[in-house]
Design a protein around this motif. Sequence first.
Motif, mmCIF file in Angstrom:
data_model
loop_
_atom_site.group_PDB
_atom_site.id
_atom_site.type_symbol
_atom_site.label_atom_id
_atom_site.label_comp_id
_atom_site.label_asym_id
_atom_site.label_seq_id
_atom_site.Cartn_x
_atom_site.Cartn_y
_atom_site.Cartn_z
ATOM 1 N N THR A 29 0.836 -1.209 0.000
ATOM 2 C CA THR A 29 0.000 0.000 0.000
ATOM 3 C C THR A 29 0.865 1.252 0.000
ATOM 4 O O THR A 29 0.589 2.222 -0.715
ATOM 5 N N LEU A 30 1.920 1.240 0.814
ATOM 6 C CA LEU A 30 2.804 2.402 0.861
ATOM 7 C C LEU A 30 3.481 2.639 -0.489
ATOM 8 O O LEU A 30 3.578 3.784 -0.949
ATOM 9 N N LEU A 31 3.932 1.578 -1.124
ATOM 10 C CA LEU A 31 4.571 1.738 -2.434
ATOM 11 C C LEU A 31 3.582 2.248 -3.465
ATOM 12 O O LEU A 31 3.915 3.093 -4.311
ATOM 13 N N ILE A 32 2.360 1.741 -3.409
ATOM 14 C CA ILE A 32 1.344 2.207 -4.362
ATOM 15 C C ILE A 32 1.045 3.681 -4.139
ATOM 16 O O ILE A 32 0.959 4.471 -5.088
ATOM 17 N N TRP A 33 0.891 4.061 -2.866
ATOM 18 C CA TRP A 33 0.633 5.478 -2.594
ATOM 19 C C TRP A 33 1.827 6.337 -2.986
ATOM 20 O O TRP A 33 1.666 7.473 -3.453
ATOM 21 N N LEU A 34 3.027 5.793 -2.805
ATOM 22 C CA LEU A 34 4.214 6.535 -3.203
ATOM 23 C C LEU A 34 4.225 6.813 -4.701
ATOM 24 O O LEU A 34 4.790 7.806 -5.161
ATOM 25 N N ALA A 35 3.613 5.929 -5.467
ATOM 26 C CA ALA A 35 3.526 6.142 -6.911
ATOM 27 C C ALA A 35 2.285 6.936 -7.298
ATOM 28 O O ALA A 35 2.312 7.740 -8.229
ATOM 29 N N VAL A 36 1.188 6.700 -6.572
ATOM 30 C CA VAL A 36 -0.073 7.330 -6.952
ATOM 31 C C VAL A 36 -0.036 8.828 -6.708
ATOM 32 O O VAL A 36 -0.496 9.628 -7.548
ATOM 33 N N LEU A 37 0.504 9.250 -5.576
ATOM 34 C CA LEU A 37 0.489 10.668 -5.241
ATOM 35 C C LEU A 37 1.262 11.511 -6.262
ATOM 36 O O LEU A 37 0.735 12.501 -6.777
ATOM 37 N N PRO A 38 2.532 11.173 -6.596
ATOM 38 C CA PRO A 38 3.194 11.955 -7.656
ATOM 39 C C PRO A 38 2.483 11.855 -9.003
ATOM 40 O O PRO A 38 2.450 12.828 -9.761
ATOM 41 N N THR A 39 1.905 10.695 -9.280
ATOM 42 C CA THR A 39 1.182 10.539 -10.546
ATOM 43 C C THR A 39 -0.032 11.457 -10.580
ATOM 44 O O THR A 39 -0.316 12.105 -11.594
ATOM 45 N N LEU A 40 -0.762 11.506 -9.476
ATOM 46 C CA LEU A 40 -1.916 12.402 -9.412
ATOM 47 C C LEU A 40 -1.478 13.861 -9.531
ATOM 48 O O LEU A 40 -2.123 14.656 -10.236
ATOM 49 N N ALA A 41 -0.388 14.212 -8.847
ATOM 50 C CA ALA A 41 0.105 15.589 -8.944
ATOM 51 C C ALA A 41 0.527 15.909 -10.376
ATOM 52 O O ALA A 41 0.203 16.985 -10.911
ATOM 53 N N GLY A 333 0.704 11.236 -20.892
ATOM 54 C CA GLY A 333 0.131 9.892 -20.782
ATOM 55 C C GLY A 333 1.193 8.811 -20.884
ATOM 56 O O GLY A 333 1.202 7.850 -20.105
ATOM 57 N N GLY A 334 2.109 9.006 -21.864
ATOM 58 C CA GLY A 334 3.203 8.048 -21.967
ATOM 59 C C GLY A 334 4.087 8.059 -20.735
ATOM 60 O O GLY A 334 4.519 7.000 -20.250
ATOM 61 N N GLY A 335 4.351 9.284 -20.236
ATOM 62 C CA GLY A 335 5.148 9.367 -19.011
ATOM 63 C C GLY A 335 4.459 8.701 -17.841
ATOM 64 O O GLY A 335 5.100 8.016 -17.035
ATOM 65 N N LEU A 336 3.134 8.906 -17.751
ATOM 66 C CA LEU A 336 2.389 8.256 -16.669
ATOM 67 C C LEU A 336 2.440 6.740 -16.818
ATOM 68 O O LEU A 336 2.574 6.007 -15.823
ATOM 69 N N LEU A 337 2.311 6.276 -18.070
ATOM 70 C CA LEU A 337 2.409 4.829 -18.276
ATOM 71 C C LEU A 337 3.790 4.320 -17.881
ATOM 72 O O LEU A 337 3.915 3.245 -17.267
ATOM 73 N N ILE A 338 4.816 5.085 -18.238
ATOM 74 C CA ILE A 338 6.163 4.669 -17.842
ATOM 75 C C ILE A 338 6.305 4.673 -16.332
ATOM 76 O O ILE A 338 6.886 3.752 -15.740
#
Length: 777
Positions: A29-41, A333-338
Amino acid sequence: MSLIEPEGEPEGVRGQSTTRRRRTLRLRTLLIWLAVLPTLAMGTQVAVTAQRLLAQSERLRADVAAAEKVGAPLYTLMIDMQAERTLTASLWAGAAGTEEALTMRREATDRAAAEFRRLAVGSDAFFEEVNRRLDSLAAYRQRADARSGGADATLTYYTGVIDAVIQAYQLDFSHADDAELTKESRTVVSMLSATEMVAREDTLLALAGPSRELNAAGFDQFVGALGSHRYLYDTWVAPYLPAEDRRFYERIVASPDWQTKIRIEKAILSKHTDLASGIKLPAEVAGWRSAHEKFSVQLATFNVDRARKMLARGEAKAAELDTEVAWLIGGSGGGLLIVVAVVVFTTRSVLRRLHDLHERTVTVAEETLPDVVARLQRGQSVDVGALPAVRGDRDEVGRINDAFARVVAVSVDGHRQLAAERHGFGLFASGIASRTGNLVSRQLSLTEDLQDTFGHDEALLAQLMRADQLTVGMRRQIENLLILAGGEVPDPHTDPMRVADLLREAAAEVEEFRRIERHALDEISVEPRVISQISHLLAELLDNATRFSPPRSKVVIRAETVAGGLSVEIEDRGPRVTPERYEEMNGRLHEAPPYSVLAQNAHRLGLFVVGHLADQLGATVTLRRSVYGGTAAVVVLPGELLVATEGEAPRRPVPVPVPVPALAPEPEPELALAQASPAPSAAAPAPAPAPEPLPRTAAGLPSRRTTVPAPASGPPARPALPERVPQTHIAEQLRAPSAPEPAARPDTETPEEVADAWADYEHGTQTVEEELRRDQS
């Protein structure tokens, strides 16, 4: 056997902490949030940027559309207003033929104004100022026609309308968020302003009329317009023109008409004459009209072309913004996918490594480490390669693995030290047990020597036999110590032993041997290498059964073959035991306890000894409730410990009646294994061949020492004692079964009775052994 071991104190239970633990998130969960938060920003920023660019593109397209829709009529309106202003000034100056030309120009201005009003409906607010000023056009025309209000006020009105048009252009094409378009729009507006300055010069020279006279204010306006348009062209137009437009501009300023304009302006500045009524212009101004008509057309073409290029640039800029938005969205979008792919890969990699670490840790904790500890406890070597090694990895997971490897190494070292100490203690205890066992064996030999010496004294002989039995029990306890210390019971047997003899040998180790009733339902033998271990195991169970059951009750031992090997059941008449107690005792039987448990239960080691022996033999021992209310111990020996009895032949008992004292009690039924069944009549049984002579003591009693029978030619030391047959020595009237006694009799055996019972027991044993030897030969 119900009370095989007394109840012990319950083991303490570790108290559970009542501190409320803080809930922690899983690493996944922590790793997912670590990725989700910058992705959302990042996604939010991309969305805001794309929205801003799209809004800019939409506004730019709207401006271009408005310019294409309203710009041309507005520029036409400005040109017509400038021409009408000039003709109005000529009308004020009284130039001939001006009225007809002014009428035509006014019609052209009206058409341009009508077209502008039609197209400007619903447009931006800055076009409203132009419409508002156009509303006063008719009034100022009337003033001009009537020559009322002064020429300056009328010309100022026209100048105000033209300034509003230029301001509309400036506001329409002013894009502060795009520097390039802002620069180009500023250039276009500067060109329109410079053109307006030239048009003002034309209006002022037209106002001078044929008299070539201007008032001081008009001359100042002319000089200001001259300086303004030169400044605008030199500062804000020419430096910012593209190469193609710059060449066009240079052709205009190099044309003869523009040069004529410059010459006339210089002449006005240098050759004008001050009069009392105003300023007298030089005669060169006569050539202004023709020159202006030609270069003004070129300026108008230059202005329109520059404005169209600016609109084209705006459209291209809008397309660039759309493309930028598309690239931004696509790239983001490509960056987000990467990012998602990297996060997924990283998360899976980290979780996989942690999972592998967890699996290795669990394997080491549940399999490897217990096996290593068990091997160390058994005194075996340990494979160091099976333990986790310190790899020296630099990352966090590797360091955790190294830390765990160090913990395991410390734990194994501790267990190795404990195992070494335990092994040393076992050797120490084994040494003591061996030396003590030797002393006990010497004591047994001494007891037999005393029996040989003082066997004629029956009272002393009974006490010596009692001491002999206690010494045997002492030897069994010493062997218990040897077993628990990890040693093995010495086994002197070299030949298989029948189960019936094995049961007899085990019963002989028990102090209350006369209460044991044996039943061997199958004729089968036991491997010689395990005779002592099985005998010791059964002796422990029989001893417990006799000690924890009523004194006069029987203890029954049965042996019979089963599918898995040999089943031996020992049953007593003791009190009931709870199921929980049975479960606890069976647990001690099925699992060898550590020294810490042995130390806490040093006064009740019987079950531990039985458990050790059962583990060595591969046997199972189970305690359960008996049908009589007591306890039954079921021992199942594996089939590989059994061998078939070779040359088995039916044996006939050899009853030899002997006279005994009338007061001697009947021996217990289980003590005479080889006794004959009573005859159906009172007649004495038929005689049978006498057995080979038995080793005896000097007092004529059977010896406990294990000896090899003497050859047939050798004379026996003493005639063999006869075997007692039940009910052959009593009166006829007493042979019928007697009624059961209401209660157990007190133990009033005399020394003679004890000696007689022991002689019967040893005689039966020796008889069976001799018969077995004859059968095997």
